[in-house]
Design a protein around this motif. Structure first.
Motif, PDB file in Angstrom:
ATOM      1  N   ARG A 245       0.130  -7.638  -5.998  1.00 34.35           N
ATOM      2  CA  ARG A 245       0.663  -6.798  -4.924  1.00 34.35           C
ATOM      3  C   ARG A 245       1.542  -5.672  -5.492  1.00 34.35           C
ATOM      4  O   ARG A 245       1.490  -4.540  -5.019  1.00 34.35           O
TER       5      ARG A 245
ATOM      6  N   HIS B 125      -0.705  -2.973  -7.114  1.00 34.80           N
ATOM      7  CA  HIS B 125      -1.485  -2.181  -6.163  1.00 34.80           C
ATOM      8  C   HIS B 125      -0.637  -1.631  -5.021  1.00 34.80           C
ATOM      9  O   HIS B 125      -1.168  -1.220  -3.989  1.00 34.80           O
TER      10      HIS B 125
ATOM     11  N   ARG C 217       1.371  -2.910  -2.806  1.00 31.84           N
ATOM     12  CA  ARG C 217       1.340  -3.608  -1.531  1.00 31.84           C
ATOM     13  C   ARG C 217       2.729  -4.179  -1.246  1.00 31.84           C
ATOM     14  O   ARG C 217       3.529  -4.375  -2.166  1.00 31.84           O
TER      15      ARG C 217
ATOM     16  N   VAL D 294       5.662  -6.701  -0.859  1.00 30.17           N
ATOM     17  CA  VAL D 294       5.935  -7.924  -1.620  1.00 30.17           C
ATOM     18  C   VAL D 294       7.048  -8.700  -0.932  1.00 30.17           C
ATOM     19  O   VAL D 294       8.123  -8.167  -0.670  1.00 30.17           O
TER      20      VAL D 294
ATOM     21  N   ASP E 222       5.445 -15.207   0.274  1.00 31.96           N
ATOM     22  CA  ASP E 222       4.337 -15.456  -0.645  1.00 31.96           C
ATOM     23  C   ASP E 222       4.343 -16.900  -1.131  1.00 31.96           C
ATOM     24  O   ASP E 222       3.289 -17.548  -1.231  1.00 31.96           O
TER      25      ASP E 222
ATOM     26  N   MET F 260      -5.528 -13.030  -3.740  1.00 26.24           N
ATOM     27  CA  MET F 260      -5.745 -11.809  -2.969  1.00 26.24           C
ATOM     28  C   MET F 260      -6.990 -11.804  -2.090  1.00 26.24           C
ATOM     29  O   MET F 260      -7.083 -10.999  -1.175  1.00 26.24           O
TER      30      MET F 260
ATOM     31  N   THR G  26      -6.244   2.508   1.443  1.00 24.93           N
ATOM     32  CA  THR G  26      -4.830   2.342   1.732  1.00 24.93           C
ATOM     33  C   THR G  26      -4.260   3.631   2.269  1.00 24.93           C
ATOM     34  O   THR G  26      -4.837   4.717   2.128  1.00 24.93           O
TER      35      THR G  26
ATOM     36  N   THR H 265      -0.375   0.831   1.493  1.00 32.31           N
ATOM     37  CA  THR H 265      -0.396  -0.315   2.389  1.00 32.31           C
ATOM     38  C   THR H 265      -1.665  -0.321   3.210  1.00 32.31           C
ATOM     39  O   THR H 265      -2.030   0.683   3.811  1.00 32.31           O
TER      40      THR H 265
ATOM     41  N   ASP I   8      -2.008  -5.502   5.536  1.00 31.01           N
ATOM     42  CA  ASP I   8      -0.613  -5.686   5.126  1.00 31.01           C
ATOM     43  C   ASP I   8       0.335  -5.282   6.236  1.00 31.01           C
ATOM     44  O   ASP I   8       1.380  -5.899   6.442  1.00 31.01           O
TER      45      ASP I   8
END
Length: 256
Positions: free
Chosen positions: A87, A90, A92, A94, A99, A166, A242, A247, A251
């Motif tokens: 994440r 890339h 994304r 967090v 998580d 993922m 994205t 995002t 997400d």
């Protein structure tokens, strides 16, 4: 003076850097979460590491079995750590707590099953090396064979946790994809896997420093660095479009 120092080391989060600066930028932006996730991962692995220490000292297979079981139980945490690394790489969102909770609530079974497969494969390789060392019949062929096996297993380990963290895949497809990704990346696979091999081998060869090396960040940093090197391949094969902040719609829905 203080203002200059602050602006010099602060990399703007909205402007993604290139090359080695990108590595530092991600660590700067997510240092606290990466450090905490690494610490949690090491603590979860600690019982298994103690069992391995007793195994080396006593050569009692009971400790090998204990280490295998304890590593398998730490599987969801390993999945969460890999998910955070992917994440971050890339861009994304967090969330440390979320998580971990998701890995332990939703992915605990495939995580433990995957870890069991990896433990069995690594145990077989290590035992083969041990037998060759006992026979005192080393050759260049043995060395090359073990290096190739270690390379394939390291890549398989990296990409299998990456896929599990993922993507929604059946377990069989996860294993197949993880193996194929070793070859799909070409030179990027080599540059992602070999440093990881060297770092973990160095940790194994320096047992008196291994705990410090682990706590400083070897698990998280090795996974993060490998994923950063492999990012273009993974992005091309799997990730969806994205927005400007990196995002996806999925997400954003999770964040809500």
């Amino acid at each position: 003076m203080s203002e200059k120092s602050g602006s010099f080391f602060r990399l703007p989060p909205e402007e993604e850097q290139k090359g080695i600066l990108l590595w530092f930028q991600h660590i700067y932006n997510h240092f606290n979460k990466m450090f905490l996730m690494n610490l949690i991962t090491v603590l979860c692995m600690l019982p298994a590491l103690f069992a391995l220490t007793y195994l080396i000292a006593t050569r009692d297979l009971v400790f090998w079995a204990a280490a295998c079981v304890l590593l398998i139980l730490a599987g969801p945490t390993l999945t969460a750590m890999n998910g955070m690394a992917v994440r971050i790489v890339h861009r994304r969102p967090v969330w440390l707590k979320e998580d971990l909770k998701r890995s332990w609530k939703q992915d605990w079974l495939p995580s433990m099953l995957l870890t069991a497969v990896l433990v069995a494969l690594w145990s077989a390789l290590i035992y083969a090396v041990y037998l060759v060392i006992l026979s005192k019949d080393w050759s260049l062929g043995h060395l090359l064979l073990f290096l190739v096996c270690a390379f394939l297993l390291t890549g398989f380990t990296l990409f299998s946790y990456q896929q599990l963290a993922m993507l929604e895949l059946s377990f069989g497809k996860l294993l197949k994809n993880s193996f194929l990704l070793i070859f799909a990346g070409g030179l990027r696979s080599v540059f992602a896997i070999v440093p990881t091999m060297v770092l973990w081998l160095g940790c194994a060869l320096l047992p008196e420093w291994s705990m410090l090396i682990l706590l400083v960040g070897l698990p998280m940093l090795s996974v993060y660095t490998a994923n950063l090197i492999y990012r273009p391949v993974f992005q091309k094969l799997f990730l969806t479009e994205t927005d400007d902040n990196g995002t996806t719609e999925e997400d954003q829905n999770e964040a809500v």
